[in-house]
Design an enzyme around this catalytic site. Structure first.
Site, PDB file in Angstrom:
ATOM      1  N   SER A 148       0.868  -1.176   0.000  1.00 47.39           N
ATOM      2  CA  SER A 148       0.000   0.000   0.000  1.00 47.39           C
ATOM      3  C   SER A 148       0.904   1.224   0.000  1.00 47.39           C
ATOM      4  O   SER A 148       2.110   1.118   0.288  1.00 47.39           O
ATOM      5  CB  SER A 148      -0.838  -0.022   1.287  1.00 47.39           C
ATOM      6  OG  SER A 148      -1.397   1.242   1.566  1.00 47.39           O
ATOM      7  N   TYR A 161      -1.890  -1.252  10.698  1.00 52.63           N
ATOM      8  CA  TYR A 161      -1.848  -1.390   9.230  1.00 52.63           C
ATOM      9  C   TYR A 161      -0.517  -0.868   8.688  1.00 52.63           C
ATOM     10  O   TYR A 161       0.141  -1.529   7.880  1.00 52.63           O
ATOM     11  CB  TYR A 161      -3.027  -0.601   8.652  1.00 52.63           C
ATOM     12  CG  TYR A 161      -3.271  -0.782   7.182  1.00 52.63           C
ATOM     13  CD1 TYR A 161      -4.124  -1.789   6.724  1.00 52.63           C
ATOM     14  CD2 TYR A 161      -2.690   0.052   6.237  1.00 52.63           C
ATOM     15  CE1 TYR A 161      -4.380  -1.948   5.361  1.00 52.63           C
ATOM     16  CE2 TYR A 161      -2.932  -0.094   4.883  1.00 52.63           C
ATOM     17  CZ  TYR A 161      -3.779  -1.097   4.457  1.00 52.63           C
ATOM     18  OH  TYR A 161      -4.021  -1.248   3.114  1.00 52.63           O
TER      19      TYR A 161
HETATM   20  P1  NAD Z   1     -11.256  -6.271   1.288  1.00 50.29           P
HETATM   21  O1  NAD Z   1     -11.701  -6.069   2.690  1.00 50.29           O
HETATM   22  O2  NAD Z   1     -12.201  -5.980   0.182  1.00 50.29           O
HETATM   23  O3  NAD Z   1     -10.677  -7.726   1.083  1.00 50.29           O
HETATM   24  C1  NAD Z   1      -9.769  -8.297   2.010  1.00 50.29           C
HETATM   25  C2  NAD Z   1     -10.034  -9.775   2.037  1.00 50.29           C
HETATM   26  O4  NAD Z   1      -9.153 -10.357   3.018  1.00 50.29           O
HETATM   27  C3  NAD Z   1     -11.465 -10.106   2.446  1.00 50.29           C
HETATM   28  O5  NAD Z   1     -12.064 -10.956   1.487  1.00 50.29           O
HETATM   29  C4  NAD Z   1     -11.296 -10.771   3.800  1.00 50.29           C
HETATM   30  O6  NAD Z   1     -12.260 -11.781   4.058  1.00 50.29           O
HETATM   31  C5  NAD Z   1      -9.880 -11.351   3.691  1.00 50.29           C
HETATM   32  N1  NAD Z   1      -9.339 -11.613   5.009  1.00 50.29           N
HETATM   33  C6  NAD Z   1      -9.216 -10.750   6.044  1.00 50.29           C
HETATM   34  N2  NAD Z   1      -8.746 -11.398   7.126  1.00 50.29           N
HETATM   35  C7  NAD Z   1      -8.550 -12.694   6.758  1.00 50.29           C
HETATM   36  C8  NAD Z   1      -8.104 -13.864   7.433  1.00 50.29           C
HETATM   37  N3  NAD Z   1      -7.784 -13.844   8.732  1.00 50.29           N
HETATM   38  N4  NAD Z   1      -8.027 -15.019   6.740  1.00 50.29           N
HETATM   39  C9  NAD Z   1      -8.386 -15.072   5.442  1.00 50.29           C
HETATM   40  N5  NAD Z   1      -8.846 -14.006   4.753  1.00 50.29           N
HETATM   41  C10 NAD Z   1      -8.922 -12.839   5.406  1.00 50.29           C
HETATM   42  O7  NAD Z   1      -9.937  -5.395   1.110  1.00 50.29           O
HETATM   43  P2  NAD Z   1      -9.184  -4.860  -0.184  1.00 50.29           P
HETATM   44  O8  NAD Z   1      -9.373  -3.408  -0.206  1.00 50.29           O
HETATM   45  O9  NAD Z   1      -9.488  -5.673  -1.387  1.00 50.29           O
HETATM   46  O10 NAD Z   1      -7.695  -5.102   0.296  1.00 50.29           O
HETATM   47  C11 NAD Z   1      -6.887  -6.151  -0.194  1.00 50.29           C
HETATM   48  C12 NAD Z   1      -5.438  -5.814   0.093  1.00 50.29           C
HETATM   49  O11 NAD Z   1      -5.115  -4.592  -0.573  1.00 50.29           O
HETATM   50  C13 NAD Z   1      -5.139  -5.584   1.571  1.00 50.29           C
HETATM   51  O12 NAD Z   1      -3.879  -6.127   1.900  1.00 50.29           O
HETATM   52  C14 NAD Z   1      -5.106  -4.076   1.683  1.00 50.29           C
HETATM   53  O13 NAD Z   1      -4.302  -3.650   2.723  1.00 50.29           O
HETATM   54  C15 NAD Z   1      -4.520  -3.700   0.333  1.00 50.29           C
HETATM   55  N6  NAD Z   1      -4.802  -2.333  -0.068  1.00 50.29           N
HETATM   56  C16 NAD Z   1      -6.077  -1.891  -0.217  1.00 50.29           C
HETATM   57  C17 NAD Z   1      -6.293  -0.575  -0.593  1.00 50.29           C
HETATM   58  C18 NAD Z   1      -7.667  -0.027  -0.773  1.00 50.29           C
HETATM   59  O14 NAD Z   1      -7.779   1.194  -0.907  1.00 50.29           O
HETATM   60  N7  NAD Z   1      -8.704  -0.835  -0.814  1.00 50.29           N
HETATM   61  C19 NAD Z   1      -5.217   0.281  -0.788  1.00 50.29           C
HETATM   62  C20 NAD Z   1      -3.931  -0.207  -0.633  1.00 50.29           C
HETATM   63  C21 NAD Z   1      -3.738  -1.515  -0.277  1.00 50.29           C
END
Ligand code: NAD
Length: 266
Positions: A148, A161
């Site tokens: 991120s 985070y």
């Molecule tokens: P999201 O919440 O849509 O998806 C995250 C997924 O991780 C979910 O399906 C959840 O069930 C799963 N998860 C969480 N804890 C878990 C566990 N203990 N075991 C198994 N699965 C688990 O989030 P997202 O926005 O798609 O984020 C995905 C990745 O991208 C993350 O690492 C997040 O930090 C990173 N990210 C997101 C953004 C954003 O703006 N959305 C920006 C930068 C980085």
């Protein structure tokens, strides 16, 4: 010197992952879902891992017609031994699962800090550990860690985070150094704010907390430092992941591919 006429003709980049297996964590929604679909569209056999069984079922139901396949695997990544076992035999590992809690440090619950570090740093370590013997054995592997902007910059109230993502950057670089001699690359992809359930929850929470409309939170808080004034789409992140798994990336390792609309250009 090679004359321009002797250079190969430009060609559309075609990612062919037939015969490759990929494991994507957090694949039930958001970025992970987009990555699973993108890699399967390129022909990979994708193991889609998440604790959300319903989300995985929905993903599996939308895979018809893809060149590859998606096999759902319900797994809570806090079970670190199971996570390490699940990674055995994979050619491509996408460490994506994540969670967020926004809270001042002095109020941050220690158990949540521990869980965030477990899912977002320790599980990636165990998954890499589980995947490397097969990757090293065949002399090829791709590790993509969804980091991120918060792997490179801090924001207030996101202690767990930011700590996890900064740690993931270090883990990724270490894997790059160790994997190089074995044909294994390791990189981070660093998005700014992406339109996913994780961000939609933050928008709603912050709008409630500040008593302002969600559009105002979006423009004044989330996109405050972004030169590109929109959320990133999950498919854009998946395309960066696909590129890192492609044929021209064996020297591209130990780095962070930043997709942040110019946030870190400040
Ligand atoms: P999201 O919440 O849509 O998806 C995250 C997924 O991780 C979910 O399906 C959840 O069930 C799963 N998860 C969480 N804890 C878990 C566990 N203990 N075991 C198994 N699965 C688990 O989030 P997202 O926005 O798609 O984020 C995905 C990745 O991208 C993350 O690492 C997040 O930090 C990173 N990210 C997101 C953004 C954003 O703006 N959305 C920006 C930068 C980085």
């Amino acid at each position: 010197m090679t004359s321009p006429s002797a250079l190969p003709a430009p060609h559309a980049s075609s990612l062919d992952l037939h015969g490759r297996t990929a494991l994507v964590t957090g694949a039930a929604g958001g970025i992970g879902r987009a990555c699973a679909l993108r890699l399967a569209a390129a022909g990979a056999e994708v193991r889609a891992v998440d604790r959300d069984a319903a989300g995985l079922e929905a993903l599996a139901g939308s895979c018809g017609g893809l060149a590859g396949s998606v096999e759902p695997q319900v797994l809570d990544l806090t079970d670190l031994d199971a996570a390490e076992r699940a990674a055995a035999g994979t050619d491509i590992l996408v460490n994506n699962a994540g969670l967020q809690l926004v809270r001042p440090l002095e109020e941050f619950p220690p158990d949540v800090f521990h869980t965030v570090l477990t899912v977002m740093l320790e599980a990636p370590f165990r998954l890499i550990r589980g995947a490397l013997p097969h990757m090293y054995g065949q002399g090829w592997g791709r590790i993509v860690n969804i980091s991120s902007v918060h792997g490179l910059r801090a924001s207030a109230y996101k202690a767990a985070y930011v700590s996890a993502k900064h740690g993931l950057e270090g883990l990724s670089k270490t894997a790059a150094l160790e994997g190089a001699a074995h044909g294994v690359t390791s990189n981070c992809v660093n998005p700014g704010y992406v339109r996913t359930p994780l961000v939609e929850r933050q928008l709603a929470d912050q709008a409630r907390a500040h008593g302002v409309p969600e559009e105002q939170v979006l423009s004044d808080v989330l996109l405050r430092d972004s030169a590109v004034r929109r959320l990133i789409e999950p498919d854009e992140v998946a395309e960066a992941v696909a590129y890192l798994c492609g044929p021209h990336t064996s020297s591209l390792t130990g780095t962070s591919l930043v997709l942040d609309g110019g946030w870190t250009a400040h």
